[in-house]
Write an enzyme that holds these catalytic residues in place. Structure first.
Site, PDB file in Angstrom:
ATOM      1  N   THR A 119       1.607  -2.484  -1.149  1.00 50.40           N
ATOM      2  CA  THR A 119       1.842  -0.963  -1.049  1.00 50.40           C
ATOM      3  C   THR A 119       2.781  -0.784   0.063  1.00 50.40           C
ATOM      4  O   THR A 119       3.178  -1.400   0.960  1.00 50.40           O
ATOM      5  CB  THR A 119       0.648  -0.373  -0.450  1.00 50.40           C
ATOM      6  OG1 THR A 119       0.813   0.767  -0.157  1.00 50.40           O
ATOM      7  CG2 THR A 119      -0.086  -0.994   0.579  1.00 50.40           C
ATOM      8  N   ASP A 120       3.712   0.416  -0.181  1.00 48.83           N
ATOM      9  CA  ASP A 120       4.759   0.995   0.906  1.00 48.83           C
ATOM     10  C   ASP A 120       3.993   1.441   2.381  1.00 48.83           C
ATOM     11  O   ASP A 120       4.713   1.326   3.248  1.00 48.83           O
ATOM     12  CB  ASP A 120       5.416   2.313   0.278  1.00 48.83           C
ATOM     13  CG  ASP A 120       4.462   3.441  -0.031  1.00 48.83           C
ATOM     14  OD1 ASP A 120       3.079   3.186   0.035  1.00 48.83           O
ATOM     15  OD2 ASP A 120       4.948   4.501  -0.708  1.00 48.83           O
ATOM     16  N   GLU A 121       2.527   1.387   2.143  1.00 48.36           N
ATOM     17  CA  GLU A 121       1.946   1.772   3.587  1.00 48.36           C
ATOM     18  C   GLU A 121       2.158   0.741   4.631  1.00 48.36           C
ATOM     19  O   GLU A 121       1.890   1.015   5.754  1.00 48.36           O
ATOM     20  CB  GLU A 121       0.391   2.100   3.255  1.00 48.36           C
ATOM     21  CG  GLU A 121       0.518   3.147   2.213  1.00 48.36           C
ATOM     22  CD  GLU A 121      -0.853   3.885   2.032  1.00 48.36           C
ATOM     23  OE1 GLU A 121      -1.556   3.949   3.073  1.00 48.36           O
ATOM     24  OE2 GLU A 121      -1.267   4.531   0.989  1.00 48.36           O
TER      25      GLU A 121
HETATM   26  P1  NAD Z   1      -8.746   0.968  -7.327  1.00 49.12           P
HETATM   27  O1  NAD Z   1      -9.406   1.118  -6.024  1.00 49.12           O
HETATM   28  O2  NAD Z   1      -8.453   1.806  -8.591  1.00 49.12           O
HETATM   29  O3  NAD Z   1      -9.217  -0.277  -8.020  1.00 49.12           O
HETATM   30  C1  NAD Z   1      -9.407  -1.764  -7.334  1.00 49.12           C
HETATM   31  C2  NAD Z   1     -10.198  -2.538  -8.268  1.00 49.12           C
HETATM   32  O4  NAD Z   1     -10.352  -3.776  -7.523  1.00 49.12           O
HETATM   33  C3  NAD Z   1     -11.271  -2.023  -8.906  1.00 49.12           C
HETATM   34  O5  NAD Z   1     -11.893  -2.462 -10.082  1.00 49.12           O
HETATM   35  C4  NAD Z   1     -12.513  -3.014  -8.106  1.00 49.12           C
HETATM   36  O6  NAD Z   1     -13.754  -3.140  -8.932  1.00 49.12           O
HETATM   37  C5  NAD Z   1     -11.666  -4.108  -7.709  1.00 49.12           C
HETATM   38  N1  NAD Z   1     -12.130  -4.946  -6.538  1.00 49.12           N
HETATM   39  C6  NAD Z   1     -12.309  -4.342  -5.436  1.00 49.12           C
HETATM   40  N2  NAD Z   1     -12.891  -5.446  -4.572  1.00 49.12           N
HETATM   41  C7  NAD Z   1     -12.965  -6.502  -5.248  1.00 49.12           C
HETATM   42  C8  NAD Z   1     -13.577  -7.889  -4.906  1.00 49.12           C
HETATM   43  N3  NAD Z   1     -13.856  -8.167  -3.744  1.00 49.12           N
HETATM   44  N4  NAD Z   1     -13.308  -8.767  -6.030  1.00 49.12           N
HETATM   45  C9  NAD Z   1     -13.022  -8.188  -7.368  1.00 49.12           C
HETATM   46  N5  NAD Z   1     -12.513  -7.219  -7.503  1.00 49.12           N
HETATM   47  C10 NAD Z   1     -12.517  -6.318  -6.533  1.00 49.12           C
HETATM   48  O7  NAD Z   1      -7.050   0.464  -6.802  1.00 49.12           O
HETATM   49  P2  NAD Z   1      -5.776   0.645  -7.643  1.00 49.12           P
HETATM   50  O8  NAD Z   1      -5.480   2.169  -7.117  1.00 49.12           O
HETATM   51  O9  NAD Z   1      -5.802   0.319  -8.880  1.00 49.12           O
HETATM   52  O10 NAD Z   1      -4.823  -0.206  -6.716  1.00 49.12           O
HETATM   53  C11 NAD Z   1      -4.520  -1.551  -7.179  1.00 49.12           C
HETATM   54  C12 NAD Z   1      -3.679  -2.327  -5.928  1.00 49.12           C
HETATM   55  O11 NAD Z   1      -2.508  -1.831  -6.056  1.00 49.12           O
HETATM   56  C13 NAD Z   1      -4.334  -2.559  -4.763  1.00 49.12           C
HETATM   57  O12 NAD Z   1      -3.891  -4.051  -4.229  1.00 49.12           O
HETATM   58  C14 NAD Z   1      -3.772  -1.546  -4.052  1.00 49.12           C
HETATM   59  O13 NAD Z   1      -3.351  -1.858  -2.612  1.00 49.12           O
HETATM   60  C15 NAD Z   1      -2.044  -1.490  -4.722  1.00 49.12           C
HETATM   61  N6  NAD Z   1      -1.492  -0.114  -4.565  1.00 49.12           N
HETATM   62  C16 NAD Z   1      -2.173   0.977  -5.073  1.00 49.12           C
HETATM   63  C17 NAD Z   1      -1.291   2.117  -4.813  1.00 49.12           C
HETATM   64  C18 NAD Z   1      -2.028   3.511  -5.494  1.00 49.12           C
HETATM   65  O14 NAD Z   1      -1.171   4.512  -5.524  1.00 49.12           O
HETATM   66  N7  NAD Z   1      -3.147   3.483  -5.964  1.00 49.12           N
HETATM   67  C19 NAD Z   1      -0.076   2.187  -4.445  1.00 49.12           C
HETATM   68  C20 NAD Z   1       0.573   0.931  -4.009  1.00 49.12           C
HETATM   69  C21 NAD Z   1      -0.320   0.027  -3.938  1.00 49.12           C
HETATM   70  P1  TYD Z   2      -4.117   9.601  -1.186  1.00 47.46           P
HETATM   71  O1  TYD Z   2      -3.963   9.832  -2.530  1.00 47.46           O
HETATM   72  O2  TYD Z   2      -5.387   9.499  -0.555  1.00 47.46           O
HETATM   73  O3  TYD Z   2      -2.973   8.485  -1.047  1.00 47.46           O
HETATM   74  P2  TYD Z   2      -2.449   7.731   0.374  1.00 47.46           P
HETATM   75  O4  TYD Z   2      -3.118   8.232   1.727  1.00 47.46           O
HETATM   76  O5  TYD Z   2      -2.532   6.543  -0.021  1.00 47.46           O
HETATM   77  O6  TYD Z   2      -1.029   8.364   0.481  1.00 47.46           O
HETATM   78  O7  TYD Z   2      -3.446  10.860  -0.360  1.00 47.46           O
HETATM   79  C1  TYD Z   2      -2.179  11.466  -0.855  1.00 47.46           C
HETATM   80  C2  TYD Z   2      -1.652  12.518   0.239  1.00 47.46           C
HETATM   81  O8  TYD Z   2      -2.450  13.484   0.018  1.00 47.46           O
HETATM   82  C3  TYD Z   2      -1.962  12.036   1.616  1.00 47.46           C
HETATM   83  O9  TYD Z   2      -0.833  12.253   2.468  1.00 47.46           O
HETATM   84  C4  TYD Z   2      -3.367  12.465   2.201  1.00 47.46           C
HETATM   85  C5  TYD Z   2      -3.311  13.687   1.407  1.00 47.46           C
HETATM   86  N1  TYD Z   2      -4.784  14.252   0.990  1.00 47.46           N
HETATM   87  C6  TYD Z   2      -5.134  15.509   1.205  1.00 47.46           C
HETATM   88  O10 TYD Z   2      -4.471  16.171   2.128  1.00 47.46           O
HETATM   89  N2  TYD Z   2      -6.340  15.721   1.129  1.00 47.46           N
HETATM   90  C7  TYD Z   2      -7.252  14.919   0.451  1.00 47.46           C
HETATM   91  O11 TYD Z   2      -8.255  15.254   0.145  1.00 47.46           O
HETATM   92  C8  TYD Z   2      -6.770  13.532   0.240  1.00 47.46           C
HETATM   93  C9  TYD Z   2      -7.734  12.526  -0.545  1.00 47.46           C
HETATM   94  C10 TYD Z   2      -5.521  13.158   0.412  1.00 47.46           C
END
Ligand code: NAD
Ligand code: TYD
Length: 328
Positions: A119-121
């Site tokens: 992630t970019d975080e």
């Molecule tokens: P999500 O929370 O929607 O899904 C996570 C999945 O992982 C779920 O299906 C969960 O059951 C599974 N999981 C969690 N713990 C586990 C374990 N111990 N063993 C096996 N499975 C397990 O997550 P997402 O948003 O789809 O993110 C997927 C990946 O992308 C993550 O690695 C996250 O850090 C990365 N990512 C997400 C975002 C975003 O905007 N959502 C952005 C950048 C990177």
């Molecule tokens: P989020 O979807 O949790 O992603 P991330 O924190 O990983 O960027 O949140 C996106 C943005 O929205 C972040 O700046 C936090 C803000 N946010 C709110 O303002 N209210 C909320 O209830 C949530 C969940 C997020």
């Protein structure tokens, strides 16, 4: 070709599995997912994919799942920043130790490519400009710190063991099948119910928005064309403040612009993320989604798929989390 996907029942993993089964129909996909609150079998409904319901920290289960796999695409993680603020334990276990278990199994089974989804975080907040792959890692939330630790572990396996690894760092994803605790699906589904969106603080935080299907395509590009040991940023090339996003969604949904409640800011809230994606573009990747179209389609998806998100929002665990997280 046989691919082990971890976390394929989650938001991005499921979109990737859906995309991959169309893009590479001859590939066999095995999905290893513990099915936490964020893992939902409905996300893969209609697909013929073997899902093994096990924890990535379970070395025996990982070893069995890894057998005969050429590639590994590792999504499984605890992913919600607000939950990591309430309790970081599961984040450290899954995101760090789980990654180590997978890396060891991939080495033993001689997988030829291991793509770690990050992630970019991990870069932390960037007041201006764009984060590049070589920048310092300055994670500010326990979630981001756990992902940064896993990135460093992946790097160490490349240097120490010559593990065939790749790391991608994506920005905020949006699109179908996102669990409604994250900002955008929470916003859309609240607005559908004429409920306000809880805006953290002044809403001037900036995020870089990436359509999940562009993310899926970018991951396949890096998997097939990336140089081993390298990191690739995957941004959406569209940034905006949260308060602008809220107004955009309200307008598209034809809801009154006062449907927002300002709540206490998130602790340690990063003000701005923005990614430089020139390295990814040099692999030939181009975005397909522009934000306006992607956002409108995403809103339509949630409107047309209430049967998908409604049960998630009324579940006891979700309601208990919301009560705890938004108590102020
Ligand atoms: P999500 O929370 O929607 O899904 C996570 C999945 O992982 C779920 O299906 C969960 O059951 C599974 N999981 C969690 N713990 C586990 C374990 N111990 N063993 C096996 N499975 C397990 O997550 P997402 O948003 O789809 O993110 C997927 C990946 O992308 C993550 O690695 C996250 O850090 C990365 N990512 C997400 C975002 C975003 O905007 N959502 C952005 C950048 C990177
Ligand atoms: P989020 O979807 O949790 O992603 P991330 O924190 O990983 O960027 O949140 C996106 C943005 O929205 C972040 O700046 C936090 C803000 N946010 C709110 O303002 N209210 C909320 O209830 C949530 C969940 C997020």
């Amino acid at each position: 070709m046989k691919v082990l996907v971890t976390g394929g029942l989650g938001f991005i993993g499921a979109n990737f599995v859906r995309f991959l089964s169309r893009a590479r129909p001859a590939w066999k996909i095995v999905n290893l997912d513990k099915q936490t609150y964020a893992g939902n079998p409905a996300n893969l409904a209609g697909l013929k994919v073997l899902t093994i319901k096990k924890d990535i920290c379970d070395a025996k289960a990982v070893d069995a799942a890894m057998k005969g796999c050429d590639y590994v695409v590792h999504f499984a993680a605890e992913t919600h920043v607000d939950r990591s603020i309430l309790d970081a334990g599961a984040f450290l276990k899954t995101n760090i130790l789980g990654t180590q278990v997978l890396l060891d199994a991939a080495l033993r089974h001689k997988a030829t490519r291991f793509l770690h989804v990050s992630t970019d975080e991990v870069y932390g907040s960037i007041p201006k400009g764009y984060s590049k792959e070589g920048d310092h890692l300055e994670p500010n939330s326990p979630y981001a710190a756990s992902k940064a630790a896993s990135d460093l572990l992946v790097r160490s396996y490349f240097v120490t063991h010559k593990a065939p690894v790749l790391t991608t760092r994506a920005s905020n994803n949006y699109g179908p099948y996102q669990y409604p605790e994250k900002a955008l699906p929470l916003m859309i589904t609240n607005f559908m119910e004429d409920k306000p969106f809880p805006q953290y603080g002044d809403g001037k935080q900036v995020r870089d928005w990436l359509h999940v299907r562009d993310h899926a395509r970018a991951i396949l590009t890096v998997l097939e064309k990336g140089a081993l040991g390298e990191v690739y940023n995957i941004g959406g090339s569209y940034t905006c403040q949260n308060r602008e996003l809220i107004q955009k969604v309200l307008k598209l949904m034809k809801k009154p612009n006062g449907l927002v409640t300002r709540v206490e800011d998130r602790k340690g809230h990063d003000r701005r993320y923005a990614l430089d994606c020139s390295k990814l573009k040099r692999l030939g990747f181009k975005h397909e989604y522009d934000f306006e179209r992607g956002l409108a389609q995403t809103i339509s998806w949630y409107i047309n798929n209430e049967a998908w998100w409604r049960p998630l929002k009324v579940a006891g665990g979700y309601r208990a989390y919301v009560k705890k997280a938004y108590k102020k």
